[in-house]
Design an enzyme around this catalytic site. Structure first.
Site, short mmCIF file in Angstrom:
data_model
loop_
_atom_site.label_atom_id
_atom_site.label_comp_id
_atom_site.label_asym_id
_atom_site.label_seq_id
_atom_site.Cartn_x
_atom_site.Cartn_y
_atom_site.Cartn_z
N HIS A 1 -2.78 3.51 -4.54
CA HIS A 1 -2.21 2.95 -3.30
C HIS A 1 -0.81 2.40 -3.55
CE1 HIS A 1 -5.58 3.29 -0.49
NE2 HIS A 1 -6.39 2.99 -1.50
N GLU B 1 -9.63 3.36 -5.40
CA GLU B 1 -9.20 4.71 -5.02
C GLU B 1 -7.98 5.20 -5.80
OE1 GLU B 1 -10.75 5.15 -0.45
OE2 GLU B 1 -8.83 4.13 -0.73
N ASP C 1 0.85 -1.18 0.00
CA ASP C 1 0.00 0.00 0.00
C ASP C 1 0.90 1.24 0.00
OD1 ASP C 1 -2.26 1.88 0.54
OD2 ASP C 1 -3.32 0.02 1.04
#
Length: 536
Positions: A266, A333, A195
């Site tokens: 990410h 995202e 991440d």
């Protein structure tokens, strides 16, 4: 006359205690109390008979539990001539028990039998047997109630996630976490390995990913936006030998590990090591030190040939380490604003005839999916992978509510429901929490009352709901004790909604059974909120 009366009352009370229904979680499909004379007594003289060597995993799990909490082990044998009075029969036969969906467990005086078609279902029977044992530590004579149980799972996918990027957990705790899943009859562990906040898996061909990407130079203090930064170097990663060890450990407990390598967003962990793969190749990038996704800071992977080359290298090593047929590739995202500012991306959209930035993400994910499929694996992605379209075999994990999952079933994708409102265990369990958590509220009763099959689905669409998963993101979970506190007893609720038939689910009864489960957690030294011991 008083003594006979007292004796009768004592006898009636004893019979009532012996006849009490065991407090099992998840609740079995069918549980019957039988003649109390058929209750079993397990002690060090009991022998475990296994019908074949494939049942050693189940026998060993039981023995490890007995050794740790009661101080003795049982002899395990495949030879009937070695048997004595007290026997636990573990019998797996795909022909004789072909009609069984799961397992059957029965106590019959000095013997207890678990039979099933597969070794995996025998293992689940062992988890039930463990819950039939007393919760007092150190007893050498363990009374097992007289029961007849028939049991099998409601959903095929029963998953739990752990984020080790924001905070790192060592191998010892990962194994303990897998044991927790196994004891609740969960069968998938989603290991979130990369991440923005750290790259946690050794890649031999690219050692810079852990040398640079596994470490951040500080961490936000308190709830975002925080009260500052601690300025401490923080990180860690798993070697490939450690990964293999954990994979073996999980397989012995019939838990499939699904690794996640996040992309194209990410990705600050990888971009810290390879800024040239970002949309601003000449700007140094650091591993993220604060939580959340912010378009201004969270750059993303450039959909270039150099990026795909590195990701192919990474995924090749990951797929070699994990026998799972599924690889999670993230997809959530992605701050597409960075692509919009990139001349390379704008030109690529024109070159490939793509409609927009969603189309560019679809192009990115298709490239990755094609490579993964070429290795005989299937991708899983968060529901954003639906943006722009994906191939029919891709599996969708629906986290932004149920909308993505519902949409995916209509396109005939297999779906794992994990909506944030019900399945994010990093959120507070109580309106006023005992410690710092993500600033939302997911109480135990909401987890228990969640049904992965939405009322909006017809019977055909409902068939595509593979199951559900709880997620434990670790922004505010820095140690194993806190992880356990956030996990329990919400994991109990999750296990019951995924294993137990809907018609047998009852929250009030579940809360009563938790009282015994908490005693077992005390025995096992598991951390959980004592507030659940209070009346509700």
């Amino acid at each position: 006359m008083k003594k006979p009366i007292f004796f009768i009352l004592y006898l009636l009370l004893s019979l009532n205690v012996n006849a009490q229904t065991p407090a099992l979680i998840p609740q079995p499909v069918e549980l019957k109390m039988t003649d109390a004379k058929n209750a079993s007594l397990l002690d060090s003289n009991t022998i475990v008979f296994i019908s074949d060597s494939g049942l050693l995993n189940a026998a060993n799990f039981l023995n490890n539990y007995l050794q740790q909490y009661y101080g003795f082990r049982l002899k395990v044998t495949q030879h009937k001539n070695e048997l004595k009075d007290k026997t636990i029969w573990l019998l797996a036969d795909p022909v004789a028990y072909s009609s069984l969906k799961g397992y059957q467990l029965m106590t019959q005086g000095k013997s207890l039998t678990i039979h099933a078609a597969t070794a995996e279902n025998i293992f689940y029977g062992i988890q039930t047997l463990i819950q039939l044992l007393p919760v007092e530590k150190g007893s050498k004579h363990l009374q097992i109630p007289a029961v007849a149980i028939t049991d099998y799972p409601h959903f095929a996918y029963r998953g739990m996630h752990l984020d080790v990027s924001r905070h790192f957990f060592d191998v010892a705790f990962i194994k303990k976490y897998i044991d927790y899943l196994a004891m609740h009859k969960m069968n998938y562990f989603h290991w979130h390995l990369t991440d923005d906040h750290g790259w946690r898996i050794e890649i031999k061909k690219h050692p810079e990913l852990t040398r640079i990407g596994a470490w951040r130079n500080g961490t936000i203090i308190g709830l975002y936006p925080g009260t500052g930064n601690d300025g401490k170097r923080y990180g860690g990663y798993y070697t490939q030998d450690e990964i293999r060890d954990v994979v073996r450990y999980a397989a012995e407990r019939y838990v499939t590990i699904i690794p996640e390598i996040e992309m194209p967003g990410h990705s600050m962990g990888v971009l810290a090591a390879h800024p040239e793969l970002s949309t601003t190749p000449n700007v140094p990038i650091q591993v993220a030190q604060t939580w959340g996704i912010f378009n201004k800071f969270n750059n993303v992977l450039l959909p270039s040939e150099a990026t795909f080359s590195l990701l192919n290298d990474v995924l090749t090593e990951v797929m070699d380490l994990f026998p799972s047929p599924y690889i999670h590739v993230g997809g959530d995202e992605c701050s597409k604003i960075w692509w919009g500012q990139s001349e390379f991306c704008r030109n690529l959209i024109k070159e490939k005839g793509l409609k927009d930035m969603n189309g560019l993400q679809s192009y990115f994910m298709h490239r990755i999916e094609k490579f993964v499929n070429s290795k005989g694996k299937t991708i899983i992605g968060w529901d954003e992978i639906l943006d722009g379209g994906i191939t029919p075999i891709a599996i969708v994990m629906s986290w932004r509510g149920e909308t993505g999952g519902i949409q995916a079933t209509k396109q005939h994708h297999k779906v794992i429901m994990t909506p944030e409102k019900y399945m994010y265990f990093n959120h507070a369990q109580f309106e006023k929490e005992d410690s710092l958590t993500a600033n939302k509220y997911v109480p135990l009763q909401d987890v228990y009352h969640y049904d992965p099959i939405s009322a909006q689905l017809n019977s055909q669409e409902a068939q595509y709901i593979w199951g559900a998963q709880g997620n434990l993101w670790s922004e505010y979970i820095a140690n194993p004790a806190k992880a356990e506190y956030m996990l329990f007893p919400r994991l109990d609720a999750l296990s019951e909604i995924l294993w137990t038939p809907k018609a047998k689910q009852n929250y009030h009864d579940f809360r009563e059974r938790l009282k015994t489960q908490f005693k077992r957690y005390d025995l096992m030294n598991i951390n959980y909120s004592k507030r659940y011991l209070q009346p509700y």
